[in-house]
Write an enzyme that holds these catalytic residues in place. Structure first.
Site, PDB file in Angstrom:
ATOM      1  N   ASP A  39       5.604  -6.674  10.214  1.00 53.48           N
ATOM      2  CA  ASP A  39       7.284  -6.247   9.333  1.00 53.48           C
ATOM      3  C   ASP A  39       7.933  -4.870   9.405  1.00 53.48           C
ATOM      4  OD1 ASP A  39       6.239  -5.108   6.985  1.00 53.48           O
ATOM      5  OD2 ASP A  39       6.755  -6.597   5.543  1.00 53.48           O
ATOM      6  N   SER A  40       6.534  -4.156   9.999  1.00 56.10           N
ATOM      7  CA  SER A  40       7.025  -2.431  10.453  1.00 56.10           C
ATOM      8  C   SER A  40       7.928  -2.478  11.788  1.00 56.10           C
ATOM      9  CB  SER A  40       5.811  -1.597  11.027  1.00 56.10           C
ATOM     10  OG  SER A  40       5.197  -2.433  11.903  1.00 56.10           O
ATOM     11  N   ASP A  65       2.930 -11.031  10.541  1.00 59.80           N
ATOM     12  CA  ASP A  65       3.211 -10.341   8.627  1.00 59.80           C
ATOM     13  C   ASP A  65       4.110 -11.800   7.815  1.00 59.80           C
ATOM     14  OD1 ASP A  65       2.038  -8.407   7.391  1.00 59.80           O
ATOM     15  OD2 ASP A  65       3.082  -7.000   8.186  1.00 59.80           O
ATOM     16  N   LYS A 115      -0.539 -12.395   7.195  1.00 61.06           N
ATOM     17  CA  LYS A 115      -0.738 -11.529   6.547  1.00 61.06           C
ATOM     18  C   LYS A 115       0.358 -11.240   5.387  1.00 61.06           C
ATOM     19  CE  LYS A 115      -0.325  -6.443   7.176  1.00 61.06           C
ATOM     20  NZ  LYS A 115       0.400  -6.387   6.377  1.00 61.06           N
ATOM     21  N   GLU A 149       1.492  -9.255   1.725  1.00 60.68           N
ATOM     22  CA  GLU A 149       1.136  -8.153   0.577  1.00 60.68           C
ATOM     23  C   GLU A 149       0.164  -8.646  -0.516  1.00 60.68           C
ATOM     24  OE1 GLU A 149       3.559  -4.733   1.251  1.00 60.68           O
ATOM     25  OE2 GLU A 149       3.199  -5.072   3.423  1.00 60.68           O
ATOM     26  N   GLU A 192      -4.481   0.053   3.097  1.00 59.07           N
ATOM     27  CA  GLU A 192      -3.292   1.024   3.666  1.00 59.07           C
ATOM     28  C   GLU A 192      -3.455   2.365   2.185  1.00 59.07           C
ATOM     29  OE1 GLU A 192       0.822  -0.700   4.939  1.00 59.07           O
ATOM     30  OE2 GLU A 192       1.100   1.515   4.991  1.00 59.07           O
TER      31      GLU A 192
HETATM   32  O1  KIV Z   1       3.507  -3.816   9.185  1.00 59.80           O
HETATM   33  C1  KIV Z   1       3.245  -2.810   9.451  1.00 59.80           C
HETATM   34  O2  KIV Z   1       3.012  -2.644  11.033  1.00 59.80           O
HETATM   35  C2  KIV Z   1       1.598  -2.860   8.603  1.00 59.80           C
HETATM   36  C3  KIV Z   1      -0.209  -1.798   9.114  1.00 59.80           C
HETATM   37  C4  KIV Z   1       0.832  -1.036   9.131  1.00 59.80           C
HETATM   38  C5  KIV Z   1      -0.930  -2.604   8.532  1.00 59.80           C
HETATM   39  O3  KIV Z   1       1.484  -3.926   7.846  1.00 59.80           O
END
Ligand code: KIV
Length: 271
Positions: free
Chosen positions: A51-52, A90, A120, A122, A189
Site C-alpha cells: 500500500d506504499s 497489502d 498482507k 498489519e 519493520e
Molecule cells: O507497503 C509497503 O511497501 C510495505 C513494505 C514497506 C513492507 O508494507
C-alpha cells in the site's frame, strides 16, 4: 524431451523451506506490469504490491487513502508481468480492521480479481479474527509488525518501534501468535536488530525485515527507494543501488534539447 524451460514458481511453501535451510528471502515492492516484469526477470523471490503505492505512485503523504479497487488494479498489473515470484498484496486501511467478514470479502476480491497469491495485514492479536477468517478460506496471510504505517496517526512518527521492553515483549508475543494462527511469514519493520533476531529465532515462519538488521530470514525494500526514483527519502536502513531520478531527468533533458533543436527525429527515425 521438451526444450521449454519450466519456471518453478515461488510458493508460500518454498519461502518457508528457504527459512528452514537458511537461504535468505529477497522481497521488493511492485505496483505495475513493466517493473514487475524486470524484478521477476532478475529473480526476486517475493513481490509485494504494497500500500506504499499510495505514497510512491499516487503522491499521498500516508498509506491510508489507497482503496481496495486501486490495490486490485495495481495487483492485477503486477500479476500479468510475473512468471516466478510469489505475489503478496497489502489489504488497505479500513478493509479488514474490526470486521472479519469485511476482511474476508476484501481478501477474496484481491485473490479473485487480481490473481495474486497471498495478502498482507498489519497488526497482531487485535486483528486475529480477520486473519483467522481469511485463512479459513484458504488464502495465505503474511503478517506485519513493528512500524505499521497504517497506524501512523497512533504512533505520531515513523521512528523505530519497540525500543522499550514492554513494546518489545508485546511484539514477540504477537509474532508467536501470528505463527500459531497460521500466517506463512511476517514483515518486521523498523525495530532494533537484536529484537528482530530474537523474533526470527523464536518462530518457525520466515521473518522479512525492513530496517530490522541482518538477522531476519529475508529483506524487503520499496523498489522506488532502492532505485533512487524517490529522491528525498534517506532512512538509515535504505541502500540505494541507483540514482534513477537523476538518470531519468538527464535523459529527458537531452530529449527536450533534441526536440527543441530539431535534432530528433532524424531521417532514420521517420517513415
Ligand atoms: O507497503 C509497503 O511497501 C510495505 C513494505 C514497506 C513492507 O508494507
Amino acid at each position: 524431451m521438451s526444450v521449454h524451460k519450466e519456471v518453478k514458481r515461488v510458493t508460500v511453501h518454498v519461502v518457508q523451506a528457504m527459512k528452514m535451510r537458511g537461504e535468505k528471502i529477497s522481497m521488493l515492492t511492485a505496483y505495475d506490469f513493466s517493473m514487475a516484469k524486470i524484478l521477476d526477470a532478475a529473480g526476486i523471490d517475493v513481490l509485494l504490491v504494497g500500500d506504499s503505492a499510495s505514497n510512491v505512485m499516487a503522491g499521498h503523504e500516508t498509506t491510508l487513502p489507497i482503496t481496495l479497487d486501486q490495490m486490485i488494479y495495481h495487483a492485477s498489473s503486477v500479476v500479468r508481468g510475473v512468471k516466478r515470484a510469489l505475489i503478496v498484496v497489502d489489504l488497505p486501511f479500513g478493509t479488514y480492521q474490526g470486521d472479519s467478514k469485511k476482511a474476508l470479502n476484501s481478501a477474496i476480491r484481491i485473490m479473485k480479481e487480481s490473481g495474486a497469491h497471498a495478502v498482507k495485514l498489519e497488526g497482531g492479536k487485535e486483528i486475529e479474527d480477520s486473519i483467522k477468517r481469511i485463512l479459513s478460506a484458504g488464502v495465505p496471510v503474511m503478517g506485519h509488525l513493528g512500524l505499521t504505517p497504517q497506524s501512523i496517526y497512533k504512533f505520531g512518527t515513523y521512528t523505530v518501534r519497540a525500543k522499550e521492553e514492554e513494546e518489545a515483549k508485546r511484539l514477540i508475543k504477537d509474532a508467536k501468535h501470528l505463527e500459531k494462527l497460521g500466517c506463512f511469514a511476517v514483515v518486521l519493520e523498523k525495530i532494533p536488530a537484536a529484537l528482530a533476531k530474537q523474533v526470527s529465532e523464536s518462530i518457525n515462519i520466515p521473518t522479512i525485515g525492513i530496517g530490522g538488521g541482518a538477522d531476519t530470514d529475508g529483506q524487503v525494500l520499496v523498489t522506488h527507494d532502492l532505485l533512487g526514483i524517490t529522491k528525498d527519502f534517506h532512512p538509515r536502513f535504505l541502500r540505494r543501488y541507483l540514482e534513477l531520478f537523476d538518470l531519468i531527468k538527464e535523459a529527458v533533458e537531452e530529449y527536450i534539447k533534441d526536440v527543441k533543436s530539431g535534432d530528433f527525429p532524424n531521417e532514420n527515425e521517420q517513415y
